[in-house]
Write a protein that holds these residues in place. Structure first.
Motif, PDB file in Angstrom:
ATOM      1  N   TYR A 377       8.061  -4.029  -2.944  1.00  0.00           N
ATOM      2  CA  TYR A 377       8.730  -2.848  -2.352  1.00  0.00           C
ATOM      3  C   TYR A 377       9.578  -2.130  -3.402  1.00  0.00           C
ATOM      4  O   TYR A 377      10.166  -2.766  -4.279  1.00  0.00           O
ATOM      5  CB  TYR A 377       9.573  -3.267  -1.147  1.00  0.00           C
ATOM      6  CG  TYR A 377       8.697  -3.635   0.039  1.00  0.00           C
ATOM      7  CD1 TYR A 377       8.316  -2.672   0.968  1.00  0.00           C
ATOM      8  CD2 TYR A 377       8.220  -4.932   0.194  1.00  0.00           C
ATOM      9  CE1 TYR A 377       7.481  -3.009   2.033  1.00  0.00           C
ATOM     10  CE2 TYR A 377       7.391  -5.268   1.245  1.00  0.00           C
ATOM     11  CZ  TYR A 377       7.019  -4.294   2.169  1.00  0.00           C
ATOM     12  OH  TYR A 377       6.189  -4.622   3.206  1.00  0.00           O
ATOM     13  N   ASP A 378       9.657  -0.848  -3.219  1.00  0.00           N
ATOM     14  CA  ASP A 378      10.441  -0.019  -4.147  1.00  0.00           C
ATOM     15  C   ASP A 378      11.921  -0.146  -3.798  1.00  0.00           C
ATOM     16  O   ASP A 378      12.302   0.022  -2.629  1.00  0.00           O
ATOM     17  CB  ASP A 378       9.931   1.431  -4.011  1.00  0.00           C
ATOM     18  CG  ASP A 378      10.756   2.386  -4.836  1.00  0.00           C
ATOM     19  OD1 ASP A 378      11.018   2.055  -6.010  1.00  0.00           O
ATOM     20  OD2 ASP A 378      11.157   3.434  -4.300  1.00  0.00           O
ATOM     21  N   PRO A 384       6.639   0.650   0.192  1.00  0.00           N
ATOM     22  CA  PRO A 384       5.786  -0.204  -0.637  1.00  0.00           C
ATOM     23  C   PRO A 384       5.657   0.382  -2.037  1.00  0.00           C
ATOM     24  O   PRO A 384       5.619   1.616  -2.177  1.00  0.00           O
ATOM     25  CB  PRO A 384       4.449  -0.185   0.108  1.00  0.00           C
ATOM     26  CG  PRO A 384       4.808   0.090   1.525  1.00  0.00           C
ATOM     27  CD  PRO A 384       5.998   1.005   1.466  1.00  0.00           C
ATOM     28  N   ASN A 385       5.629  -0.489  -3.051  1.00  0.00           N
ATOM     29  CA  ASN A 385       5.565   0.023  -4.427  1.00  0.00           C
ATOM     30  C   ASN A 385       4.111   0.112  -4.907  1.00  0.00           C
ATOM     31  O   ASN A 385       3.160  -0.132  -4.143  1.00  0.00           O
ATOM     32  CB  ASN A 385       6.431  -0.829  -5.349  1.00  0.00           C
ATOM     33  CG  ASN A 385       5.896  -2.264  -5.435  1.00  0.00           C
ATOM     34  OD1 ASN A 385       4.803  -2.550  -4.957  1.00  0.00           O
ATOM     35  ND2 ASN A 385       6.665  -3.137  -6.056  1.00  0.00           N
ATOM     36  N   ARG A 386       3.969   0.421  -6.176  1.00  0.00           N
ATOM     37  CA  ARG A 386       2.619   0.603  -6.738  1.00  0.00           C
ATOM     38  C   ARG A 386       1.763  -0.647  -6.558  1.00  0.00           C
ATOM     39  O   ARG A 386       0.611  -0.556  -6.136  1.00  0.00           O
ATOM     40  CB  ARG A 386       2.749   0.933  -8.240  1.00  0.00           C
ATOM     41  CG  ARG A 386       1.407   1.029  -8.965  1.00  0.00           C
ATOM     42  CD  ARG A 386       1.626   1.231 -10.456  1.00  0.00           C
ATOM     43  NE  ARG A 386       2.024   2.607 -10.737  1.00  0.00           N
ATOM     44  CZ  ARG A 386       1.182   3.611 -10.974  1.00  0.00           C
ATOM     45  NH1 ARG A 386      -0.119   3.401 -10.963  1.00  0.00           N
ATOM     46  NH2 ARG A 386       1.619   4.823 -11.231  1.00  0.00           N
ATOM     47  N   ALA A 387       2.357  -1.848  -6.850  1.00  0.00           N
ATOM     48  CA  ALA A 387       1.572  -3.093  -6.758  1.00  0.00           C
ATOM     49  C   ALA A 387       1.026  -3.287  -5.346  1.00  0.00           C
ATOM     50  O   ALA A 387      -0.157  -3.601  -5.159  1.00  0.00           O
ATOM     51  CB  ALA A 387       2.450  -4.276  -7.163  1.00  0.00           C
ATOM     52  N   MET A 388       1.912  -3.091  -4.379  1.00  0.00           N
ATOM     53  CA  MET A 388       1.460  -3.310  -3.001  1.00  0.00           C
ATOM     54  C   MET A 388       0.432  -2.258  -2.593  1.00  0.00           C
ATOM     55  O   MET A 388      -0.547  -2.579  -1.894  1.00  0.00           O
ATOM     56  CB  MET A 388       2.646  -3.248  -2.041  1.00  0.00           C
ATOM     57  CG  MET A 388       2.257  -3.639  -0.638  1.00  0.00           C
ATOM     58  SD  MET A 388       3.732  -4.044   0.263  1.00  0.00           S
ATOM     59  CE  MET A 388       3.107  -4.181   1.909  1.00  0.00           C
ATOM     60  N   PHE A 389       0.676  -1.033  -3.038  1.00  0.00           N
ATOM     61  CA  PHE A 389      -0.268   0.025  -2.674  1.00  0.00           C
ATOM     62  C   PHE A 389      -1.658  -0.266  -3.258  1.00  0.00           C
ATOM     63  O   PHE A 389      -2.674  -0.088  -2.597  1.00  0.00           O
ATOM     64  CB  PHE A 389       0.250   1.384  -3.156  1.00  0.00           C
ATOM     65  CG  PHE A 389      -0.701   2.494  -2.812  1.00  0.00           C
ATOM     66  CD1 PHE A 389      -0.797   2.978  -1.523  1.00  0.00           C
ATOM     67  CD2 PHE A 389      -1.542   3.042  -3.783  1.00  0.00           C
ATOM     68  CE1 PHE A 389      -1.701   3.969  -1.187  1.00  0.00           C
ATOM     69  CE2 PHE A 389      -2.446   4.031  -3.462  1.00  0.00           C
ATOM     70  CZ  PHE A 389      -2.527   4.505  -2.162  1.00  0.00           C
ATOM     71  N   MET A 390      -1.664  -0.712  -4.531  1.00  0.00           N
ATOM     72  CA  MET A 390      -2.950  -1.000  -5.183  1.00  0.00           C
ATOM     73  C   MET A 390      -3.704  -2.098  -4.429  1.00  0.00           C
ATOM     74  O   MET A 390      -4.917  -2.026  -4.273  1.00  0.00           O
ATOM     75  CB  MET A 390      -2.724  -1.445  -6.638  1.00  0.00           C
ATOM     76  CG  MET A 390      -2.288  -0.301  -7.534  1.00  0.00           C
ATOM     77  SD  MET A 390      -3.454   1.085  -7.483  1.00  0.00           S
ATOM     78  CE  MET A 390      -2.880   2.083  -8.813  1.00  0.00           C
ATOM     79  N   GLU A 391      -2.963  -3.104  -3.966  1.00  0.00           N
ATOM     80  CA  GLU A 391      -3.611  -4.191  -3.196  1.00  0.00           C
ATOM     81  C   GLU A 391      -4.193  -3.650  -1.901  1.00  0.00           C
ATOM     82  O   GLU A 391      -5.332  -3.964  -1.524  1.00  0.00           O
ATOM     83  CB  GLU A 391      -2.588  -5.285  -2.875  1.00  0.00           C
ATOM     84  CG  GLU A 391      -2.824  -6.536  -3.674  1.00  0.00           C
ATOM     85  CD  GLU A 391      -1.877  -7.657  -3.322  1.00  0.00           C
ATOM     86  OE1 GLU A 391      -1.687  -7.934  -2.130  1.00  0.00           O
ATOM     87  OE2 GLU A 391      -1.317  -8.241  -4.273  1.00  0.00           O
ATOM     88  N   LEU A 449      -0.580   4.716   5.260  1.00  0.00           N
ATOM     89  CA  LEU A 449       0.311   3.930   4.387  1.00  0.00           C
ATOM     90  C   LEU A 449       0.953   4.855   3.369  1.00  0.00           C
ATOM     91  O   LEU A 449       0.257   5.562   2.627  1.00  0.00           O
ATOM     92  CB  LEU A 449      -0.503   2.843   3.665  1.00  0.00           C
ATOM     93  CG  LEU A 449       0.282   2.035   2.644  1.00  0.00           C
ATOM     94  CD1 LEU A 449       1.318   1.135   3.321  1.00  0.00           C
ATOM     95  CD2 LEU A 449      -0.652   1.174   1.796  1.00  0.00           C
ATOM     96  N   VAL A 450       2.312   4.852   3.331  1.00  0.00           N
ATOM     97  CA  VAL A 450       3.049   5.682   2.360  1.00  0.00           C
ATOM     98  C   VAL A 450       3.631   4.747   1.319  1.00  0.00           C
ATOM     99  O   VAL A 450       4.194   3.709   1.652  1.00  0.00           O
ATOM    100  CB  VAL A 450       4.201   6.443   3.060  1.00  0.00           C
ATOM    101  CG1 VAL A 450       4.973   7.285   2.047  1.00  0.00           C
ATOM    102  CG2 VAL A 450       3.652   7.306   4.177  1.00  0.00           C
TER     103      VAL A 450
END
Ligand SMILES: Nc1nc2c(ncn2[C@@H]2O[C@H](COP(=O)(O)OP(=O)(O)OP(=O)(O)O)[C@@H](O)[C@H]2O)c(=O)[nH]1
Length: 547
Positions: A377-378, A384-391, A449-450
């Motif tokens: 999380y940011d 959600p941050n970049r890592a979570m978004f990519m997943e 998802l944002v």
């Protein structure tokens, strides 16, 4: 599979059971010996009784023979001579048996036949043969047989007399003098036989009494031996079991002390009825329990979810032990905490129990969760941050590759954000980013998802519907959400955003292509004067914020 832990001293019980087996064997051996001896002794007594009975038959036959021969001597009646012969056959049968048994290798069938002729009971004959053969050297038996032999010699004289009487009768001699002489001779033989018969009976009686005394003496000795051994062994066993009990009590006390002062909560629960038998100080403190209320506390109440408890016990039943099992528990006041448990089936106080040692890992779990939150999380916007978004994007690609579905990816960048930072300060920039994040989240659908990629870049994954109208409508809603002015302290500013859209599978089928193409579309929106949205695919490059 782990063995249950026994608190009893195993070494002592092992030695004790070996000793018990030895004692049981010893007693069995003595009893078997006494029984054998009794059986053998009774057999001997019975054989002795059979000889006494046989002697009675022998004496009666002898008397009958003498009487019949006397009548024959006087009256020369053939029937008297037949009676004499029949009676004599009993005596000759016994003699046949005796002569056979005197031999070094006797014909036992012939001996048996002899005794049968002597009118002895068939069931007694084996015993009589055995007594004759195996106890011939015993003085009383030897003497009895000697008397029997001497009596048989008298019978020979009787038979010789009978032969002479028969011859004179057949020759028709009726001389009174001769008859008288023969009768006198017969009487003399009879008189000489009587004491021998008495001696025979007396000798056998003496032998039977001696045997009885020996038999009783051995029986009493055997019984005394058994009694003595029983007293000795039981005293020894009582002493040993007292020692074992003492060791057991000491072992239990030591275990209790050990568990009491162990640096972590330990509980012992009886398996049959789930009663808590023991809980150390740490356990009472952890579960906020009073020692007095232990007996009425139900261990199941300390598990937050019953399914967790059932899973733990299913594993325990199968493996008899569990180690480092993480489970949500709660104390007596209902305050939940994470625990790491190790359980072991034990025998405690002779009862099947479960010993549980647990570790409160609430802090560790929280730290873990915090680390996880930070990783996904940011910090600034809580999105959600970049890592979570990519997943999530990767998962979405995999799902849609399998089910043939579609989705749209929106790449959002705040226009001229640098200026806000420069003019109002970094903190104001942060606040603006937080406000943008909030407005973004509020303007999209629940299923979208944002996420914040970093800096002033955001992404939205639209999965509900992906037709052009729906996605355009979503993009317009986002831009409309940014339209109202932002207020920071005394400042009021207007902020716009640029959006680039890529659509699966038209604009890419992998993560990097989808991201790159959405980014390309966003730059196109910047080039086209910002505050608009652009599709990556040429046929869809139609939308503007004011379109
Ligand atoms: N306040 C704040 N600023 C940040 C943060 N991360 C990055 N920035 C700044 O955001 C700005 C991003 O500017 P850009 O996107 O490159 O340029 P821009 O000014 O937005 O111009 P265009 O994107 O072309 O419209 C940079 O000045 C970064 O230093 C942050 O967490 N907080």
């Amino acid at each position: 599979m782990a063995e249950p832990l026994h608190i009893e001293p195993a070494q002592a019980t092992g030695v004790q059971s070996r000793r018990l087996i030895l004692i049981a064997w010893l007693f069995s051996a003595i009893i078997v010996l006494v029984l054998l001896f009794t059986y053998y002794g009774i057999g001997l007594l019975s054989a002795g009784r059979a000889y006494v009975g046989g002697e009675g038959l022998w004496s009666k036959a002898q008397k009958d023979a003498v009487f019949a021969l006397g009548r024959y001597t006087r009256y020369h009646e053939e029937s008297d001579f037949d009676t004499y012969r029949a009676a004599l056959d009993v005596i000759l049968g016994d003699r046949q048996a005796r002569l056979e048994l005197e031999k070094a290798a006797p014909d036992l069938a012939r001996a048996r036949d002899g005794f049968l002729r002597g009118r002895n009971h068939p069931d007694d004959i084996d015993g009589m043969i055995g007594l004759f053969r195996h106890f011939r050297h015993i003085p009383d038996i030897d003497q009895a047989i000697d008397i029997w032999t001497r009596a048989d010699a008298m019978i020979d004289q009787l038979m010789a007399l009978a032969a002479r009487v028969r011859a004179s009768a057949q020759a028709g001699q009726v001389d009174n003098g001769l008859v008288l002489a023969q009768l006198r001779e017969l009487n003399a033989i009879n008189e000489r036989l009587r004491p021998l018969e008495d001696d025979f009976s007396a000798t056998l009686g003496r032998a039977a009494r001696t045997t009885k005394v020996i038999l009783l003496a051995v029986l009493f000795m055997g019984a005394a031996l058994l009694l003595g051994a029983a007293i000795l062994f039981s005293r020894r066993m009582v002493r040993q079991s007292e020692q074992v009990e003492r060791a057991l009590r000491q072992g239990e006390q030591q275990l209790r002390r050990l568990l009491q002062f162990a640096p972590l909560p330990i509980v012992i629960v009886r398996s049959s009825d789930n009663t808590i038998l023991f809980a150390n100080e740490h356990a009472l403190k952890q579960f906020k329990l009073e020692a007095a209320s232990l007996a009425i506390s139900r261990p199941a109440d300390f598990y937050l979810r019953n399914e967790d408890r059932e899973a733990l016990f299913a594993h325990l039943r199968q493996h008899r032990s569990v180690s480092d099992w993480e489970v949500r528990m709660q104390d007596a006041h209902g305050i939940p905490f994470w625990a790491s448990m190790s359980c072991q089936c034990i025998s405690y106080d002779g009862q099947e129990c479960v010993l549980t040692a647990l570790n409160n890992i609430e802090l560790r779990k929280r730290n873990q969760q915090e680390l996880q939150r930070r990783a996904f999380y940011d910090e600034l916007t809580a999105l959600p941050n970049r890592a979570m978004f990519m997943e999530a994007l990767d998962d979405q690609l995999a799902r849609n590759a399998a089910d043939g579905g579609t989705f749209a990816l929106m790449f959002i960048d705040v226009d001229r954000f640098k200026i806000i930072n420069d003019e109002l300060g970094h903190d104001a920039g942060d606040k603006l980013l937080q406000e943008v994040a909030a407005r973004l989240t509020a303007s999209v659908h629940e299923t979208d998802l944002v996420a914040r990629l970093g800096g002033d870049e955001f992404v939205v994954l639209v999965t509900e519907k992906t037709d052009t109208d729906f996605v355009n409508q979503t993009a317009r809603a986002i831009m409309a959400a940014m339209a109202p002015n932002f207020h920071f302290d005394r400042h009021e500013i207007s902020v716009t955003i640029s959006i680039g859209i890529s659509c699966y599978p038209h604009d890419g089928v992998d993560l990097m292509t989808m991201m790159k193409n959405a980014d390309v579309a966003m730059y196109r929106a910047k080039e086209r004067g910002r505050n608009n949205f652009q599709w990556y695919g040429t046929q869809r490059r139609v939308a503007r914020a004011d379109a």
